[in-house]
Design a protein around this motif. Structure first.
Motif, PDB file in Angstrom:
ATOM      1  N   GLY A 254       0.783  -1.226   0.000  1.00  0.00           N
ATOM      2  CA  GLY A 254       0.000   0.000   0.000  1.00  0.00           C
ATOM      3  C   GLY A 254       0.811   1.271   0.000  1.00  0.00           C
ATOM      4  O   GLY A 254       0.232   2.372   0.047  1.00  0.00           O
ATOM      5  N   PHE A 255       2.141   1.185  -0.052  1.00  0.00           N
ATOM      6  CA  PHE A 255       3.005   2.372  -0.020  1.00  0.00           C
ATOM      7  C   PHE A 255       3.959   2.339  -1.216  1.00  0.00           C
ATOM      8  O   PHE A 255       4.370   1.268  -1.680  1.00  0.00           O
ATOM      9  CB  PHE A 255       3.824   2.426   1.272  1.00  0.00           C
ATOM     10  CG  PHE A 255       3.001   2.470   2.525  1.00  0.00           C
ATOM     11  CD1 PHE A 255       2.407   3.643   2.948  1.00  0.00           C
ATOM     12  CD2 PHE A 255       2.815   1.308   3.277  1.00  0.00           C
ATOM     13  CE1 PHE A 255       1.651   3.676   4.099  1.00  0.00           C
ATOM     14  CE2 PHE A 255       2.058   1.338   4.427  1.00  0.00           C
ATOM     15  CZ  PHE A 255       1.465   2.528   4.844  1.00  0.00           C
ATOM     16  N   TYR A 256       4.313   3.537  -1.646  1.00  0.00           N
ATOM     17  CA  TYR A 256       5.392   3.665  -2.630  1.00  0.00           C
ATOM     18  C   TYR A 256       6.730   3.528  -1.908  1.00  0.00           C
ATOM     19  O   TYR A 256       6.907   4.028  -0.790  1.00  0.00           O
ATOM     20  CB  TYR A 256       5.327   5.010  -3.355  1.00  0.00           C
ATOM     21  CG  TYR A 256       4.217   5.135  -4.366  1.00  0.00           C
ATOM     22  CD1 TYR A 256       4.362   4.605  -5.643  1.00  0.00           C
ATOM     23  CD2 TYR A 256       3.024   5.795  -4.052  1.00  0.00           C
ATOM     24  CE1 TYR A 256       3.349   4.718  -6.583  1.00  0.00           C
ATOM     25  CE2 TYR A 256       2.013   5.918  -4.990  1.00  0.00           C
ATOM     26  CZ  TYR A 256       2.180   5.379  -6.255  1.00  0.00           C
ATOM     27  OH  TYR A 256       1.170   5.492  -7.181  1.00  0.00           O
ATOM     28  N   ARG A 257       7.684   2.887  -2.553  1.00  0.00           N
ATOM     29  CA  ARG A 257       9.017   2.715  -1.996  1.00  0.00           C
ATOM     30  C   ARG A 257      10.028   3.473  -2.856  1.00  0.00           C
ATOM     31  O   ARG A 257       9.839   3.652  -4.058  1.00  0.00           O
ATOM     32  CB  ARG A 257       9.401   1.237  -1.926  1.00  0.00           C
ATOM     33  CG  ARG A 257       8.470   0.401  -1.069  1.00  0.00           C
ATOM     34  CD  ARG A 257       8.501   0.818   0.396  1.00  0.00           C
ATOM     35  NE  ARG A 257       7.578   0.033   1.219  1.00  0.00           N
ATOM     36  CZ  ARG A 257       7.485   0.131   2.543  1.00  0.00           C
ATOM     37  NH1 ARG A 257       8.278   0.979   3.187  1.00  0.00           N
ATOM     38  NH2 ARG A 257       6.631  -0.606   3.216  1.00  0.00           N
ATOM     39  N   GLN A 258      11.120   3.880  -2.223  1.00  0.00           N
ATOM     40  CA  GLN A 258      12.140   4.655  -2.924  1.00  0.00           C
ATOM     41  C   GLN A 258      12.815   3.789  -3.991  1.00  0.00           C
ATOM     42  O   GLN A 258      13.010   2.585  -3.795  1.00  0.00           O
ATOM     43  CB  GLN A 258      13.179   5.208  -1.948  1.00  0.00           C
ATOM     44  CG  GLN A 258      14.040   4.173  -1.265  1.00  0.00           C
ATOM     45  CD  GLN A 258      13.424   3.652   0.026  1.00  0.00           C
ATOM     46  OE1 GLN A 258      12.211   3.728   0.218  1.00  0.00           O
ATOM     47  NE2 GLN A 258      14.261   3.125   0.912  1.00  0.00           N
TER      48      GLN A 258
END
Length: 603
Positions: free
Chosen positions: A163-167
């Protein structure tokens, strides 16, 4: 109309800077979730077509407000709770009606401004996010910097994970400043590393799509990174493409609170916490600043700057409750002050498409829109429009302070007193030139012998006939002989008790002091006509001198000097010296004094 008239050369833009004003309807209070006033942290204008008048402001409680600034009045267009923690920075997506917020909850979020919908959350930092920036050419890629010392690159085109964007790229320890002799603490599993004030990243800024500039909290170095390079292998000490070391002279830990570029991307303006803004030419190889702007104050990491759309002026916040505007081509010229705020002015944003509009945030919990208006002739602080809450004045730079010189006059004896004697290294016996009296330390040496003014005043107070005789002896090349007294005696005794040192080096001066002392005690010795008056004067003078324990040594030294001279020796010379030491024969001592006076007059 004013902007285009200036561009066509009718009159310079700098002549209009004093026309910036803030009306009451352009002052807005920043509110938190509980309807209490809170300070705003960041403000920026939109670059989307047709939306250049939209201003986004984020505050301490995570609320984002969109203002429409219009031509004459500003108003709130939209407002929502973006984070449950403070939002420290905010950035518009280039050419779009969306923006990214960087928060103290360790995440960044992408928002649709029109609908207010959350488009994505970016998670990876382990401490507060302090800065966020987009590249002008790329809408999907942006960068963040945090207190954990990491710089992260994000791409909204990548898929989410949990559910999150990662670098997609990370520069770890970008501004790490290792502390010497600091024991390494063992990292506990599952726990975030402690916040290290030696490694925080304060600002990130894109030069172009492949180069990123960053600054730290305390290392004092601005670094340029090549994003095409993989920095994962350099975890402990990543090497930048270019580094710009701190150019000032301050020795305390320094950092940068703001970075801004002109429209060409070649001139970098950096707000340093040493109260200066340094301008670097990043298009060349030179790493030293080409200009320095001063006059403001910067005591926090929230003060930021902005460049005018025509690249001619620089605006910045300040910790002294004002905003400042400098002319970039003339850094030494006094800046203009935007006055009206009552607390530190933090973020300042110049509208990228309208020279006549500037936005400012302040710790007084207000956001203000400054507009350029023609000031009526004769307007001043007494007849200023009561509807104004902000106005512009030229900063008055204080002239350099002239050195303070003691006043010379009748009262100069009180204003300039003789300094207390201090232990100092003296010249050896028989030296031609004694050390001067203005010695500040025991081993200090001053090359230019000069009689202190206070001693000259002390000499000039003499009114007796002997003053005329003593003047040529105590001035000229031997003017430092009185100073020698201070260097020879370090016990802090008065002038009357400092005669031994000078008698060893300068017997002539000693004889002169005998005459002065005797004459001051009992009148003019040269007018004595009888032996009885001389004897009584000698007794009185001897009695006064015997009150000082060092005066007897003075007489004995003089007698010792003349023992080997051409004058006939007195068979009782030794007994006279003994009497002078034991204070048993004042008459014999007066004879010695009279003998020395006659010898002095023979010259």
């Amino acid at each position: 109309f004013l902007f285009f008239s200036c561009q066509r050369g009718h009159y310079p833009l700098s002549s209009l800077l004093d026309g910036y004003q803030c009306a009451r309807q352009d002052e807005h209070i920043s509110y938190g979730a509980s309807a209490a006033a809170v300070p705003p942290f960041g403000c920026t204008f939109s670059s989307a077509p047709g939306q250049q008048n939209s201003l986004a402001v984020a505050n301490e409680e995570g609320i984002v407000t969109i203002f429409t600034t219009g031509e004459k009045q500003s108003s709130v267009l939209k407002e929502w709770q973006a984070h449950d923690n403070a939002v420290f920075d905010i950035a518009w997506v280039p050419g779009a009606n969306s923006l990214v917020t960087a928060s103290g909850d360790q995440t960044a979020r992408l928002w649709d401004v029109i609908t207010g919908d959350l488009l994505g959350t970016f998670k990876g930092h382990q401490c507060s996010l302090k800065s966020v920036a987009f590249s002008k050419q790329e809408r999907a890629v942006f960068s963040t910097g945090g207190r954990d010392g990491n710089i992260m690159i994000w791409d909204t085109r990548c898929s989410k994970k949990d559910g999150f964007y990662r670098q997609i790229k990370q520069i770890s320890g970008a501004h790490m400043k290792p502390e010497k002799y600091t024991p390494q603490t063992k990292k506990r599993r599952g726990m975030a590393p402690p916040v290290d004030s030696q490694q925080g990243v304060t600002v990130v800024l894109f030069c172009d799509e492949n180069k990123l500039i960053s600054s730290g909290a305390v290392d004092g170095i601005i670094k340029m990174w090549d994003l095409r390079k993989n920095y994962t292998a350099y975890y402990h000490n990543p090497l930048p493409l270019q580094a710009y070391p701190y150019p000032g002279s301050c020795t305390r830990k320094l950092g940068y609170s703001g970075l801004s570029l002109d429209s060409t991307g070649s001139r970098l303006f950096s707000n340093c916490t040493d109260d200066n803004i340094y301008m670097f030419n990043i298009s060349g190889l030179k790493t030293t600043p080409v200009a320095v702007f001063s006059g403001h104050s910067n005591s926090s990491f929230y003060v930021k700057s902005s460049v005018s759309p025509d690249d001619q002026f620089l605006a910045s916040g300040s910790s002294d409750h004002h905003a400042y505007i400098w002319k970039i081509s003339d850094p030494k010229q006094a800046p203009m002050m935007l006055q009206g705020h009552s607390q530190e002015v933090t973020s300042v944003a110049w509208c990228p498409t309208d020279f006549t509009k500037i936005a400012s945030c302040s710790d007084d919990n207000t956001v203000r829109i400054w507009r350029l208006n023609r000031r009526p002739d004769g307007e001043n602080s007494s007849n200023r429009d009561p509807n104004l809450v902000g106005w512009t004045l030229r900063k008055i730079q204080s002239p350099p302070r002239a050195p303070v010189t003691p006043a010379k006059g009748p009262g100069s004896e009180r204003a300039v007193s003789l300094a207390s004697p201090q232990p100092a290294a003296c010249a050896p016996t028989g030296a031609d030139l004694p050390l001067p009296s203005n010695t500040s330390a025991p081993s200090a040496k001053v090359s230019s012998p000069r009689m202190p003014y206070s001693i000259q005043q002390w000499i000039s107070r003499g009114t007796s006939p002997l003053h005329k005789v003593l003047t040529p002896v105590l001035q000229g090349p031997s003017s430092e002989r009185r100073a020698k007294r201070r260097l020879e005696t370090g016990d802090g005794s008065g002038l009357g008790e400092e005669s031994d040192g000078v008698s060893e080096l300068y017997p002539d001066v000693k004889r002169s002091r005998i005459s002065v002392s005797t004459q001051n005690e009992k009148g003019d010795l040269f007018s004595l006509q009888t032996e009885e008056r001389l004897s009584s004067a000698g007794q009185a003078g001897t009695g006064k001198e015997n009150s000082s324990p060092r005066t007897t040594d003075w007489l004995s030294v003089i007698s010792q000097r003349f023992k080997g001279s051409a004058q006939p020796k007195s068979p009782n010379g030794s007994s006279k010296r003994h009497d002078a030491r034991t204070h048993s024969s004042p008459v014999s001592t007066s004879c010695i004094v009279f003998f020395f006076i006659l010898f002095f007059l023979s010259f």
